[in-house]
Design a protein around this motif. Structure first.
Motif, PDB file in Angstrom:
ATOM      1  N   THR A   1       0.809  -1.232   0.000  1.00 52.96           N
ATOM      2  CA  THR A   1       0.000   0.000   0.000  1.00 52.96           C
ATOM      3  C   THR A   1       0.834   1.269   0.000  1.00 52.96           C
ATOM      4  O   THR A   1       0.350   2.333  -0.387  1.00 52.96           O
ATOM      5  CB  THR A   1      -0.936   0.038   1.217  1.00 52.96           C
ATOM      6  N   GLY A   2       2.084   1.189   0.466  1.00 52.29           N
ATOM      7  CA  GLY A   2       2.960   2.357   0.482  1.00 52.29           C
ATOM      8  C   GLY A   2       2.963   3.133   1.776  1.00 52.29           C
ATOM      9  O   GLY A   2       3.763   4.055   1.941  1.00 52.29           O
TER      10      GLY A   2
ATOM     11  N   ALA B   1       5.139   2.007  -3.072  1.00 46.23           N
ATOM     12  CA  ALA B   1       4.482   0.703  -3.069  1.00 46.23           C
ATOM     13  C   ALA B   1       4.868  -0.100  -4.295  1.00 46.23           C
ATOM     14  O   ALA B   1       5.187   0.453  -5.356  1.00 46.23           O
ATOM     15  CB  ALA B   1       2.968   0.882  -3.010  1.00 46.23           C
TER      16      ALA B   1
END
Length: 707
Positions: A210-211, A550
């Motif tokens: 997701t980062g 991500a």
């Protein structure tokens, strides 16, 4: 079970019985083989290069085996290359159950558990994993799994399921405490003393996919330590740490990246929990690894064997005992390899991948239902996936042999080569300062992207084949009927019930508690009505505490699926597809091979191919092409017929309809190429063509757009 080992002396003695037949040397075999290639390169024809950077040889011999002590070790002995069990043991059938609402989930779970599933594998939706209540993000409730907000939800979901005997597997995302305490509260009310399986957290996997994280890492590690210490006391057979390789695999990475970064993540967790006063012998047994099982059968078998070997080495370096050195592996058949088009082929992919997982020695396994890329699984698709495992266990009898791949020269060499490659990448990560520092610098992202680009090019050129998608498309297939397990009214009722329950804002005791007491206070709060969101907030949930680039998640077939979808949408709106007329030259044997190739080339994009039995004259072929009124014409025949007929056909078609694209099937000489292009030919389609780029360009030119 007994295990027999043939010594080299015994093998030599047996071979001497065949003294009449001379045993050729490798050099003699290679000389004969090269002669049969008639000048073609031995390396190019017979050596396969993998995405892991390994050269697969056409033949493996006893002399190729690595000189390692672990080759003589039996299953159940360090370094556990051959498995962690001394004797054969059936893996657990752990099919994911991704049903949106608790009531529907309970019905499906009880049915599937009665039909051969042995683990309750609960897939949570994004809202629950994010620490939100259902009424706080209504659009995403149940999108990819079960929505749980309150203890009442847990009671509905788990009612009449004997969790004293049925293990659980829950991937809780970056922090497990909110969902774990709701489950623990329910189990205490039900007076269930022993819960088995895994309720695991993996903040780094969440960060990769997701980062960002909604807990800072120190808080996440504190909670990991608390829940792991609590499990040691209250649930000794429950794993609390889940280390997933899926983000790297589904990002397009190879087996090397998947295992190396998973090992680096596990190493980070062990070190973080040791800093919080825990012993490696209490930490390592509560880690469950989760790997994707891809389509390259022998690579996947060797990957699992190499992973066990290296984890044993790492835990030993932490001064862990023999039990702590055992890797617990959950397998999941690859999401990357599954397709939307011709989805029943996914059954075959899942079966092959499940077989590799079983031979490689997983402890539990999820086989993807064939409709996984399209919709939530149905009773039928789950049944087929579940029965795939049961057949492998009970009819194929894979569980009757410990380490069935052991002793194969190919598998043993491949295991060793993979282990060395993985170890090298792992050491690079450690030299960087660990997995977090590496992710912040972009090192893993860059390596995965490099492999993903190689895969993309091979998929576009159809060197990597997805049957039914970029090869052998079924133009008459009908879409899978979507049959959701629960409808929108059930989800709406669930959201309303959560909204009515409200929130408990005063969780001072949870906020102030530390260690195992924090888990006990959270369980108490859950019993008193605290929701997932309440617990997440009290435990330190914040916003974007750490951010990295991500790794994009996806499937290999998606680009070709988009091509096909564009064409299908055009057909639904207009009743027409882009048409390709085959200007076949001469009788059927003269053009069939190239005509078949061109047909398959265009059908993967959903184009309609107009076929015929061939033409003897150039003007006949051109007139038929113009009469068909197709936007694209491809000339197919033998090279010798091209000299006389390509230029006239091209000129006649272009003079009458200049917007028609005319191509030639094949790769002519530079001289002929210039001649044909001068006549107006638009291009050449052959085995080296980038299929995706050709079709995408033609779609754009012919006005095919995706709404």
């Amino acid at each position: 079970m007994p295990h027999f080992v043939m010594s080299k002396d015994n093998v030599k003695k047996d071979l001497e019985q065949f003294w009449e037949f001379p045993i050729p040397t490798y050099e003699e075999w290679r000389k004969v083989t090269e002669k049969s290639l008639k000048g073609a390169s031995f390396e190019k024809k017979l050596i396969t290069k993998t995405y892991e950077g390994i050269d697969l040889q056409p033949m493996y011999r006893d002399e190729d085996l690595p000189d390692q002590e672990n080759l003589s070790q039996l299953p159940g002995h360090r370094p556990y290359t051959r498995g962690t069990q001394v004797t054969e043991k059936a893996w657990e059938v752990a099919q994911e159950i991704a049903v949106s609402t608790p009531i529907a989930f309970n019905e499906v779970s009880r049915h599937d558990l009665s039909k051969g599933q042995t683990v309750l594998n609960i897939r949570l939706d994004k809202v629950t994993r994010a620490g939100k209540n259902a009424n706080e993000d209504q659009e995403n409730v149940g999108v990819d799994g079960l929505s749980v907000s309150t203890l009442a939800d847990v009671k509905q979901a788990l009612s009449n399921i004997d969790l004293g005997s049925v293990p659980v597997h829950i991937d809780s995302g970056e922090v497990s405490v909110p969902i774990l305490t709701l489950v623990a509260a329910y189990l205490q009310e039900q007076k269930v003393k022993e819960v088995k399986g895994c309720i695991g957290m993996d903040p780094i996997a969440e960060l990769v996919s997701t980062g960002s994280l909604s807990y800072d890492l120190d808080t996440a590690y504190d909670l990991m330590a608390d829940v792991t210490a609590w499990a040691k006391q209250q649930a000794p057979e429950l794993q609390t740490i889940l280390v997933k390789g899926h983000p790297y695999h589904d990002g397009g990475g190879s087996a090397v990246e998947e295992v190396a970064y998973a090992l680096a993540t596990a190493t980070e967790y062990v070190a973080a929990l040791q800093e919080r006063g825990m012993d490696v012998n209490d930490i390592a047994p509560r880690i469950r690894f989760s790997f994707s099982i891809g389509s390259d059968y022998f690579i996947e078998v060797a990957k699992l064997r190499a992973a066990r070997t290296l984890w044993s080495t790492i835990v030993k370096a932490f001064v862990g005992n023999k039990e702590a050195q055992k890797m617990i592996i959950h397998g999941r058949t690859s999401a990357w390899t599954k397709t939307v088009y011709d989805p029943y082929v996914n059954m075959l992919r899942g079966t092959s991948e499940a077989f590799a997982a079983a031979v490689g020695g997983v402890d539990s396994l999820h086989v993807s239902p064939f409709d996984e890329p399209i919709q939530k699984s149905t009773a039928f698709s789950r049944r087929i996936a579940r029965n795939t495992q049961i057949i492998l266990q009970q009819e194929a009898h894979i569980t009757k042999t410990a380490d069935p791949a052991g002793g194969s020269w190919y598998v043993e060499v491949l295991t060793d080569e993979l282990a060395n490659k993985i170890w090298s990448v792992f050491q690079d990560i450690e030299a960087t300062g660990g997995i977090i520092q590496a992710l912040q610098s972009g090192q893993p992202q860059a390596k995965v992207a490099e492999v993903r680009e190689k895969r993309a090019k091979n998929i576009e050129h159809r060197k990597d084949k997805f049957v039914g998608t970029n090869m052998y498309a079924n133009m008459t297939e009908k879409p899978v009927n979507i049959k959701p397990e629960d409808d929108q009214s059930a989800i709406a009722n669930h959201i309303a019930a959560v909204e009515q329950a409200g929130r408990v804002y005063n969780l001072v005791e949870v906020k102030q508690a530390t260690g195992t007491d924090r888990i006990e206070q959270a369980i108490r709060a859950a019993k008193e009505g605290a929701t997932i969101a309440d617990l997440a907030e009290a435990l330190g949930k914040t916003t974007n505490s750490i951010e990295v680039t991500a790794i994009p998640q996806g499937r290999g077939a998606e680009k070709f699926e988009q091509l096909r979808k564009k064409t299908e949408e055009m057909y639904e709106k207009t009743g027409k597809r882009p048409q390709v007329f085959l200007a076949n030259l001469g009788p059927i044997p003269s053009h069939k091979a190239r005509a078949d190739f061109i047909t398959g080339f265009f059908e993967v994009g959903g184009f309609e191919v107009i076929k015929n039995d061939g033409f003897d004259q150039a003007n006949e072929a051109a007139e038929a092409a113009l009469e068909a009124n197709a936007e694209i014409v491809v000339i197919c025949g033998k090279d010798e017929s091209y000299q006389e007929m390509v230029a006239p056909i091209t000129k006649q078609v272009k003079e009458s309809k200049s917007e028609t694209s005319v191509f030639l099937a094949g790769k002519p000489s530079e001289e002929d190429r210039a001649l044909f292009e001068a006549a107006g030919l638009d291009g050449f389609i052959h085995i080296g063509s980038n299929c995706y780029e050709v079709l995408a360009k033609l779609q754009q030119e012919k006005g095919v757009t995706l709404s």
